[in-house]
Scaffold this motif. Sequence first.
Motif, PDB file in Angstrom:
ATOM      1  N   SER A 143     -57.446 -66.474   8.883  1.00 20.41           N
ATOM      2  CA  SER A 143     -58.597 -67.098   8.212  1.00 20.41           C
ATOM      3  C   SER A 143     -58.755 -68.580   8.557  1.00 20.41           C
ATOM      4  CB  SER A 143     -58.447 -66.953   6.692  1.00 20.41           C
ATOM      5  OG  SER A 143     -58.439 -65.588   6.310  1.00 20.41           O
ATOM      6  N   GLY A 144     -58.070 -69.054   9.588  1.00 20.58           N
ATOM      7  CA  GLY A 144     -58.189 -70.460   9.950  1.00 20.58           C
ATOM      8  C   GLY A 144     -57.013 -70.927  10.777  1.00 20.58           C
ATOM      9  N   GLU A 145     -56.826 -72.256  10.821  1.00 22.82           N
ATOM     10  CA  GLU A 145     -55.790 -72.841  11.651  1.00 22.82           C
ATOM     11  C   GLU A 145     -54.641 -73.434  10.837  1.00 22.82           C
ATOM     12  OE1 GLU A 145     -55.916 -72.561  14.942  1.00 22.82           O
ATOM     13  OE2 GLU A 145     -57.799 -71.463  14.669  1.00 22.82           O
ATOM     14  N   GLY A 146     -54.702 -73.348   9.520  1.00 24.93           N
ATOM     15  CA  GLY A 146     -53.674 -73.961   8.687  1.00 24.93           C
ATOM     16  C   GLY A 146     -52.358 -73.210   8.739  1.00 24.93           C
ATOM     17  N   GLU A 147     -51.251 -73.974   8.728  1.00 23.95           N
ATOM     18  CA  GLU A 147     -49.934 -73.344   8.708  1.00 23.95           C
ATOM     19  C   GLU A 147     -48.959 -74.196   7.910  1.00 23.95           C
ATOM     20  OE1 GLU A 147     -47.720 -74.397  12.737  1.00 23.95           O
ATOM     21  OE2 GLU A 147     -49.672 -73.440  13.143  1.00 23.95           O
ATOM     22  N   ALA A 148     -47.942 -73.537   7.343  1.00 22.92           N
ATOM     23  CA  ALA A 148     -46.931 -74.219   6.539  1.00 22.92           C
ATOM     24  C   ALA A 148     -45.742 -73.283   6.374  1.00 22.92           C
ATOM     25  CB  ALA A 148     -47.479 -74.615   5.169  1.00 22.92           C
ATOM     26  N   VAL A 149     -44.603 -73.887   6.028  1.00 24.31           N
ATOM     27  CA  VAL A 149     -43.381 -73.131   5.779  1.00 24.31           C
ATOM     28  C   VAL A 149     -42.850 -73.518   4.407  1.00 24.31           C
ATOM     29  CG1 VAL A 149     -41.058 -72.574   6.598  1.00 24.31           C
ATOM     30  CG2 VAL A 149     -42.843 -73.191   8.241  1.00 24.31           C
ATOM     31  N   ALA A 150     -42.318 -72.545   3.672  1.00 23.03           N
ATOM     32  CA  ALA A 150     -41.660 -72.815   2.389  1.00 23.03           C
ATOM     33  C   ALA A 150     -40.319 -72.099   2.375  1.00 23.03           C
ATOM     34  CB  ALA A 150     -42.527 -72.355   1.216  1.00 23.03           C
ATOM     35  N   TRP A 151     -39.408 -72.603   1.533  1.00 18.58           N
ATOM     36  CA  TRP A 151     -38.047 -72.063   1.495  1.00 18.58           C
ATOM     37  C   TRP A 151     -37.645 -71.729   0.059  1.00 18.58           C
ATOM     38  CZ3 TRP A 151     -39.555 -76.537   3.937  1.00 18.58           C
ATOM     39  CH2 TRP A 151     -39.584 -76.480   5.344  1.00 18.58           C
ATOM     40  N   GLY A 152     -36.866 -70.696  -0.069  1.00 17.64           N
ATOM     41  CA  GLY A 152     -36.335 -70.314  -1.368  1.00 17.64           C
ATOM     42  C   GLY A 152     -35.042 -69.555  -1.163  1.00 17.64           C
ATOM     43  N   CYS A 153     -34.702 -68.708  -2.109  1.00 15.36           N
ATOM     44  CA  CYS A 153     -33.472 -67.918  -2.006  1.00 15.36           C
ATOM     45  C   CYS A 153     -33.659 -66.641  -2.810  1.00 15.36           C
ATOM     46  CB  CYS A 153     -32.276 -68.707  -2.535  1.00 15.36           C
ATOM     47  SG  CYS A 153     -32.432 -69.200  -4.265  1.00 15.36           S
ATOM     48  N   ASP A 154     -32.696 -65.756  -2.693  1.00 11.34           N
ATOM     49  CA  ASP A 154     -32.781 -64.529  -3.464  1.00 11.34           C
ATOM     50  C   ASP A 154     -32.421 -64.804  -4.925  1.00 11.34           C
ATOM     51  OD1 ASP A 154     -30.117 -65.040  -2.908  1.00 11.34           O
ATOM     52  OD2 ASP A 154     -29.610 -62.985  -2.352  1.00 11.34           O
ATOM     53  N   LEU A 155     -32.731 -63.859  -5.780  1.00 11.45           N
ATOM     54  CA  LEU A 155     -32.464 -63.969  -7.219  1.00 11.45           C
ATOM     55  C   LEU A 155     -31.430 -62.921  -7.590  1.00 11.45           C
ATOM     56  CD1 LEU A 155     -33.211 -65.265  -9.942  1.00 11.45           C
ATOM     57  CD2 LEU A 155     -35.051 -63.574 -10.153  1.00 11.45           C
ATOM     58  N   THR A 156     -30.291 -63.375  -8.106  1.00 13.27           N
ATOM     59  CA  THR A 156     -29.166 -62.478  -8.359  1.00 13.27           C
ATOM     60  C   THR A 156     -28.717 -62.530  -9.814  1.00 13.27           C
ATOM     61  OG1 THR A 156     -27.388 -64.085  -7.976  1.00 13.27           O
ATOM     62  CG2 THR A 156     -28.388 -63.105  -6.021  1.00 13.27           C
ATOM     63  N   GLU A 157     -27.826 -61.605 -10.181  1.00 15.29           N
ATOM     64  CA  GLU A 157     -27.262 -61.612 -11.526  1.00 15.29           C
ATOM     65  C   GLU A 157     -26.504 -62.907 -11.798  1.00 15.29           C
ATOM     66  OE1 GLU A 157     -26.777 -57.321  -9.908  1.00 15.29           O
ATOM     67  OE2 GLU A 157     -26.510 -59.375  -9.184  1.00 15.29           O
ATOM     68  N   LYS A 158     -25.973 -63.497 -10.752  1.00 18.82           N
ATOM     69  CA  LYS A 158     -25.188 -64.722 -10.911  1.00 18.82           C
ATOM     70  C   LYS A 158     -26.043 -65.861 -11.439  1.00 18.82           C
ATOM     71  CE  LYS A 158     -21.298 -67.012 -10.385  1.00 18.82           C
ATOM     72  NZ  LYS A 158     -20.090 -66.685 -11.165  1.00 18.82           N
ATOM     73  N   TYR A 159     -27.327 -65.892 -11.072  1.00 16.87           N
ATOM     74  CA  TYR A 159     -28.225 -66.933 -11.583  1.00 16.87           C
ATOM     75  C   TYR A 159     -28.311 -66.863 -13.105  1.00 16.87           C
ATOM     76  CZ  TYR A 159     -32.338 -69.677 -12.633  1.00 16.87           C
ATOM     77  OH  TYR A 159     -33.180 -70.619 -13.182  1.00 16.87           O
ATOM     78  N   VAL A 160     -28.442 -65.651 -13.634  1.00 14.57           N
ATOM     79  CA  VAL A 160     -28.513 -65.470 -15.082  1.00 14.57           C
ATOM     80  C   VAL A 160     -27.205 -65.889 -15.734  1.00 14.57           C
ATOM     81  CG1 VAL A 160     -28.855 -63.803 -16.938  1.00 14.57           C
ATOM     82  CG2 VAL A 160     -30.180 -63.593 -14.824  1.00 14.57           C
ATOM     83  N   GLU A 161     -26.110 -65.525 -15.112  1.00 12.77           N
ATOM     84  CA  GLU A 161     -24.792 -65.882 -15.659  1.00 12.77           C
ATOM     85  C   GLU A 161     -24.624 -67.404 -15.723  1.00 12.77           C
ATOM     86  OE1 GLU A 161     -20.116 -65.574 -14.341  1.00 12.77           O
ATOM     87  OE2 GLU A 161     -21.507 -64.017 -13.686  1.00 12.77           O
ATOM     88  N   ILE A 162     -24.995 -68.100 -14.662  1.00  9.05           N
ATOM     89  CA  ILE A 162     -24.842 -69.564 -14.618  1.00  9.05           C
ATOM     90  C   ILE A 162     -25.678 -70.222 -15.699  1.00  9.05           C
ATOM     91  CG2 ILE A 162     -25.357 -71.624 -13.248  1.00  9.05           C
ATOM     92  CD1 ILE A 162     -24.654 -69.933 -10.740  1.00  9.05           C
ATOM     93  N   ASN A 163     -26.939 -69.797 -15.802  1.00 10.80           N
ATOM     94  CA  ASN A 163     -27.865 -70.489 -16.705  1.00 10.80           C
ATOM     95  C   ASN A 163     -27.822 -69.976 -18.129  1.00 10.80           C
ATOM     96  OD1 ASN A 163     -29.540 -72.552 -15.106  1.00 10.80           O
ATOM     97  ND2 ASN A 163     -29.434 -70.786 -13.747  1.00 10.80           N
ATOM     98  N   GLY A 164     -27.257 -68.800 -18.321  1.00 12.00           N
ATOM     99  CA  GLY A 164     -27.097 -68.295 -19.673  1.00 12.00           C
ATOM    100  C   GLY A 164     -25.990 -68.995 -20.436  1.00 12.00           C
ATOM    101  N   LYS A 165     -25.099 -69.682 -19.698  1.00  9.08           N
ATOM    102  CA  LYS A 165     -23.971 -70.361 -20.331  1.00  9.08           C
ATOM    103  C   LYS A 165     -23.822 -71.782 -19.778  1.00  9.08           C
ATOM    104  CE  LYS A 165     -21.565 -65.902 -20.575  1.00  9.08           C
ATOM    105  NZ  LYS A 165     -20.375 -65.130 -20.134  1.00  9.08           N
ATOM    106  N   TYR A 166     -24.946 -72.405 -19.440  1.00  7.09           N
ATOM    107  CA  TYR A 166     -24.911 -73.690 -18.728  1.00  7.09           C
ATOM    108  C   TYR A 166     -24.187 -74.776 -19.509  1.00  7.09           C
ATOM    109  CZ  TYR A 166     -26.463 -77.477 -15.706  1.00  7.09           C
ATOM    110  OH  TYR A 166     -26.496 -78.554 -14.853  1.00  7.09           O
ATOM    111  N   THR A 167     -24.409 -74.856 -20.805  1.00  8.87           N
ATOM    112  CA  THR A 167     -23.797 -75.941 -21.584  1.00  8.87           C
ATOM    113  C   THR A 167     -22.529 -75.497 -22.319  1.00  8.87           C
ATOM    114  OG1 THR A 167     -25.085 -75.517 -23.590  1.00  8.87           O
ATOM    115  CG2 THR A 167     -26.050 -76.991 -21.961  1.00  8.87           C
ATOM    116  N   THR A 168     -22.220 -74.212 -22.259  1.00  7.37           N
ATOM    117  CA  THR A 168     -21.072 -73.712 -23.010  1.00  7.37           C
ATOM    118  C   THR A 168     -19.984 -73.150 -22.111  1.00  7.37           C
ATOM    119  OG1 THR A 168     -22.182 -71.576 -23.287  1.00  7.37           O
ATOM    120  CG2 THR A 168     -22.439 -73.195 -25.046  1.00  7.37           C
TER     121      THR A 168
END
Length: 383
Positions: free
Chosen positions: A358-383
Amino acid sequence: MQSICAVPGVEAAGMKEGKYGLAVIRARGTAAATFTSNLVTAAPVQVMQEQMKAGRLDAIVVNSGCANAYTGERGLADAAEMCRIAAEALGLEPGRIGVASTGVIGRYLDLDLIRRQCNEVVPHLAHTEEAETAAARAIMTTDLVEKHALVRGDGFTVAGICKGSGMIAPNMGTMLAFIYTDAEIGAEDLHESLRSAVRRSFNRVVVDGDESTNDSAFCTATGVAGPVPREKFDAALEACCISLAKQIAADGEGATRLLEVQVVGAPDEAAAETVARTVVASPLVKTAVYGEDPNWGRVIAAAGRAGVRFDPDTASLTIGEGSTLTELVTDGKIVSDLVRAKAAMHGKRVVFSLDLASGEGEAVAWGCDLTEKYVEINGKYTT
């Protein structure tokens, strides 16, 4: 790995005690910074938004373990006191000291701890790999690895360290970046260059879609190498920031894979960026990458809700690169080999390339996969 301490005139040091660390970087020159766009802005960000108007820094002090965010007037006073503590230890003016914090929101700084750590760190300032490593480790929170980048230009150098792992979204995330160059460049030009580089790097990273209160990227130019062509400096600065941004994405909380989304054929660069960021932010895409599930329809669906006009019946999508490159959709027609597509999801990096035709525009973005470990880290972040 030496990066900022490969730049003449830059010295660093740091220490870590449990969750609480402190780093000091000393380098004099013109300076610029960009900050979070979150309405809830941490005290050090507010202090530096005013202080950076002078366009110069002599040093930066950074603490980890406490974000000093949502701390009201006391937080502002504490951030200013951090500057004074570092200035006294360094024999410099407080107005030329940068300050940054990272850690838990809604907690007050322990200034006694910061004063003690600062007085212990400053005598160890050095222009060495070991000193830089200590500084990089001091600012880590849930990061698993240090993050360094070094780009050598034609007679000049751009280098940086950063931290960031979770609470990462476009418009920066819980990331702090400290970039140095020996190029000579004015503060106003440096600010323009940094804003452009940040837009094409840190602002295109999505780990979890949560934008932080403390995001800061600083760049100091010592001028030792003299003036360099602006286009060469801009290219080197952007390359340095992209390297750091990709390291943040790869070290996302709980991540096992780096996700890269390349978009071409958009109406313009901004549209391409919007689509790429939408795809890397999609929880459905992230979980598919984690499970090595070649459910590529999630990529097309995410692109379709990005708010960018294109004709889905003329779009093309591939996965992988080089020997693993596999066509999934060509000109709107399904051509996927799911066995090859699944194989392209092995390894530490998964790449999707989407042509919107649809045109000449281009860009790249970066991320990562989402795992059970993410929930574990943030579910107990302060404790």
